[in-house]
Design a protein around this motif. Sequence first.
Motif, PDB file in Angstrom:
ATOM      1  N   THR A 217      -4.665  -5.326  -1.107  1.00  0.00           N
ATOM      2  CA  THR A 217      -3.230  -5.052  -1.162  1.00  0.00           C
ATOM      3  C   THR A 217      -2.544  -5.959  -2.176  1.00  0.00           C
TER       4      THR A 217
ATOM      5  N   PRO B 206       1.354  -6.566  -4.579  1.00  0.00           N
ATOM      6  CA  PRO B 206       2.751  -6.166  -4.752  1.00  0.00           C
ATOM      7  C   PRO B 206       2.863  -5.002  -5.721  1.00  0.00           C
ATOM      8  N   PHE B 207       3.974  -4.273  -5.632  1.00  0.00           N
ATOM      9  CA  PHE B 207       4.179  -3.158  -6.550  1.00  0.00           C
ATOM     10  C   PHE B 207       4.366  -3.630  -7.993  1.00  0.00           C
ATOM     11  N   ASP B 208       4.853  -4.846  -8.160  1.00  0.00           N
ATOM     12  CA  ASP B 208       5.223  -5.321  -9.487  1.00  0.00           C
ATOM     13  C   ASP B 208       4.389  -6.501  -9.973  1.00  0.00           C
TER      14      ASP B 208
ATOM     15  N   TRP C  74       3.168  -8.337   4.243  1.00  0.00           N
ATOM     16  CA  TRP C  74       3.232  -7.276   3.242  1.00  0.00           C
ATOM     17  C   TRP C  74       2.003  -6.370   3.344  1.00  0.00           C
TER      18      TRP C  74
ATOM     19  N   ILE D 126       2.183  -2.379   4.186  1.00  0.00           N
ATOM     20  CA  ILE D 126       1.638  -1.343   3.308  1.00  0.00           C
ATOM     21  C   ILE D 126       0.632  -0.473   4.057  1.00  0.00           C
TER      22      ILE D 126
END
Length: 230
Positions: A29, A31-33, A212, A216
């Motif tokens: 997993t 982060p998106f960025d 997080w 997700i």
Amino acid sequence: MSGPFKVAVYLYTNADILDFSGPVEVYSTRPFDGVGPFTVTTFAHHTPIKTDSGALEYNPNTTFAEIESKIEDYDILVIPGAAFDVIMNMIKSEEGKQLSALLNKFAASKPREETGKRVLQSVCSGSILVAASGLLANRTATTHHLGLDMLKQVADEAAGGQSNINVVRKRWVDAGTTDAGVRIVLAGGVSSGIDTSLWVVEQVAGKQAADWAAEIAEFERRDAAWGVEA
């Protein structure tokens, strides 16, 4: 938070799918960025790896020999479980002996300066493989609830008598650290590996990273006390 943390996941024929795919999901997993706090490598003695169900085959990233030669470079080593007959056959095999040697080498390696953490993690009956290496003597340990007696038997055999292992039924157990500072964390049956991996993430990378990963995966975290003491 230090990092990135390098995760090695051992695969072998007939290993349980969720035992290794659950931890891989958690540790993958990000982060998106940006990049995540973990990198994951799978390894095995053979390729492809066939699962017990026959539904899937896996091609691991690299070989057992390659990881064995640089195991000190990895921060987390994940050992999945399998059906009990598979585990017993593994212990008696040459591959099982090589795995035992790898586990002892990893457990005797001090954490890397870059991360300051090193974790040996098993899932389900994978703890029986850890027990066969002699690493669970004088520790509190768990495994799949149907294999609790086997866990003690194998630990005692590895010790050449009484191992003084304390076997409990929990979702996971923090079995403490080795002399080198390697933490041993043992998950109970199958899905417990996801709970355990999230707990390990929190210990090494922080609560925000663990929360997080759970968000997700849309996974409701459970604590180690879930279950019945044995």
